[in-house]
Design an enzyme around this catalytic site. Structure first.
Site, PDB file in Angstrom:
ATOM      1  N   ARG A 165     -28.693 -18.527 -43.652  1.00  0.00           N
ATOM      2  CA  ARG A 165     -28.052 -18.131 -44.908  1.00  0.00           C
ATOM      3  C   ARG A 165     -28.019 -16.617 -45.058  1.00  0.00           C
ATOM      4  NH1 ARG A 165     -28.147 -15.040 -49.451  1.00  0.00           N
ATOM      5  NH2 ARG A 165     -30.424 -15.301 -49.478  1.00  0.00           N
ATOM      6  N   ASP A 166     -29.164 -16.020 -45.280  1.00  0.00           N
ATOM      7  CA  ASP A 166     -29.223 -14.576 -45.502  1.00  0.00           C
ATOM      8  C   ASP A 166     -28.722 -13.799 -44.291  1.00  0.00           C
ATOM      9  OD1 ASP A 166     -29.777 -12.104 -46.542  1.00  0.00           O
ATOM     10  OD2 ASP A 166     -31.892 -12.465 -46.909  1.00  0.00           O
TER      11      ASP A 166
ATOM     12  N   HIS B 186     -40.434 -10.385 -49.012  1.00  0.00           N
ATOM     13  CA  HIS B 186     -39.127 -10.383 -48.353  1.00  0.00           C
ATOM     14  C   HIS B 186     -38.762  -8.918 -48.120  1.00  0.00           C
ATOM     15  CE1 HIS B 186     -34.910 -11.989 -47.753  1.00  0.00           C
ATOM     16  NE2 HIS B 186     -34.638 -10.712 -48.037  1.00  0.00           N
TER      17      HIS B 186
ATOM     18  N   CYS C  31     -27.698  -6.805 -47.437  1.00  0.00           N
ATOM     19  CA  CYS C  31     -27.148  -7.051 -48.764  1.00  0.00           C
ATOM     20  C   CYS C  31     -25.844  -6.288 -48.950  1.00  0.00           C
ATOM     21  CB  CYS C  31     -28.153  -6.606 -49.832  1.00  0.00           C
ATOM     22  SG  CYS C  31     -27.554  -6.806 -51.515  1.00  0.00           S
TER      23      CYS C  31
ATOM     24  N   ASN D  56     -32.839  -8.118 -42.273  1.00  0.00           N
ATOM     25  CA  ASN D  56     -34.174  -8.555 -42.645  1.00  0.00           C
ATOM     26  C   ASN D  56     -35.193  -8.195 -41.572  1.00  0.00           C
ATOM     27  OD1 ASN D  56     -33.771 -10.541 -45.111  1.00  0.00           O
ATOM     28  ND2 ASN D  56     -32.096 -10.913 -43.698  1.00  0.00           N
TER      29      ASN D  56
END
Length: 291
Positions: free
Chosen positions: A15-16, A206, A239, A248
């Protein structure tokens, strides 16, 4: 050194890691990635997002991905930014949902066109609906350290969001360095104060790796007892509303560090490293060099 004996790594690449890719990724490729991750033994995988395809076309296959995950029998997480998204998640029996709210009101407005307080008010209905169906709620405090639009984010702003999450009985509160500008001292201080204020709350970290500090920030959080962290294969992700932010924390890096330190994860670095090239092959922007 005061560190946990074991750490849970929550894999967020499906997802991310992939949601902001400019070129379409097929549903079959996503299923292949999720299947490989499941075989590695991740306890939880963030698999998809129930957002309108107009805003995130990459997640248009959310229902099919959710059904696939249920077929695998894995515990997976889906992002649900509003009540309509929660209803969609309920219909396909998603076991865990994620809700994001920016501690920075400026970021929240840029991201979803609502103030932080407006989003918190909407959360009340989201949490209620999820709890009615026994769905686990991960509540993210985005931009919990600094923000590209307002600069420093105060502890009071972070606490304001955390307090509402605690009042709404979030199962887990994730403190997110969304733009990757935190440093170890900030991380240690912020998590220490939050744990003192909310000793029964479950916190997770995170971290983004914009300035290559995701690992040291993880270690700083571990020093105060945090033992749950998100990461993404190949460092994928980023993002779209945080200019310049990179991906990430890389799962490979995190796992190697933890293995070297003797921290249990239930995962194998050698096996994870073998799957990483496939994850990175799905991205047109992967820059992580690997370890």
């Amino acid at each position: 050194m005061n560190i946990p004996k074991s750490v849970e790594i929550i894999e967020v690449s499906p997802r991310d890691g992939l949601q902001n890719e400019p070129k379409p990724i097929s549903t079959e490729q996503k299923k292949e990635l999720i299947s490989r991750l499941a075989n590695l033994g991740f306890s939880r995988i963030e698999a998809t997002s129930f957002v309108h395809p107009k805003w995130v076309p990459q997640m248009a296959d959310a229902e099919e991905i959710a059904n696939f995950c249920n077929g695998l029998g894995i515990t997976f997480i889906a992002l649900t930014p509003n009540i309509k998204a929660v209803q969609r998640a309920i219909e396909v029996k998603v076991p865990q949902i994620a809700v994001f709210i920016g501690a920075s009101a400026a970021f929240n407005k840029k991201n979803i066109n609502k103030t932080t307080d407006e989003s918190l008010d909407e959360c009340e209905e989201i949490f209620k609906k999820a709890k009615e169906h026994d769905i686990f709620v991960r509540a993210y405090v985005s931009m919990a350290f600094t923000c590209p639009y307002q600069g420093e984010v105060t502890f009071e702003e972070v606490q304001h969001v955390c307090q509402r999450f605690v009042d709404l009985a979030a199962d887990e509160i994730v403190i997110a360095d969304t733009n990757g500008y935190a440093n170890p001292r900030m991380v240690y201080d912020r998590f220490s104060r939050l744990r003192d204020l909310y000793p029964t709350a479950v916190f997770a970290g995170h971290f983004h790796d914009t300035r290559r500090m995701a690992l040291v920030n993880t270690l700083a959080a571990m020093q105060v007892g945090i033992d749950k962290f998100d990461s993404s294969m190949g460092g994928l992700g980023g993002c779209p509303y945080s200019p310049g932010a990179l991906g990430n924390a890389a799962t490979e890096d995190l796992l190697l560090m933890l293995e070297e330190m003797g921290v249990e994860t239930g995962l194998s670095y050698d096996q994870v490293k073998e799957v990483s090239p496939f994850a990175k092959s799905l991205s047109t922007r992967a820059t992580y060099p690997g370890v």
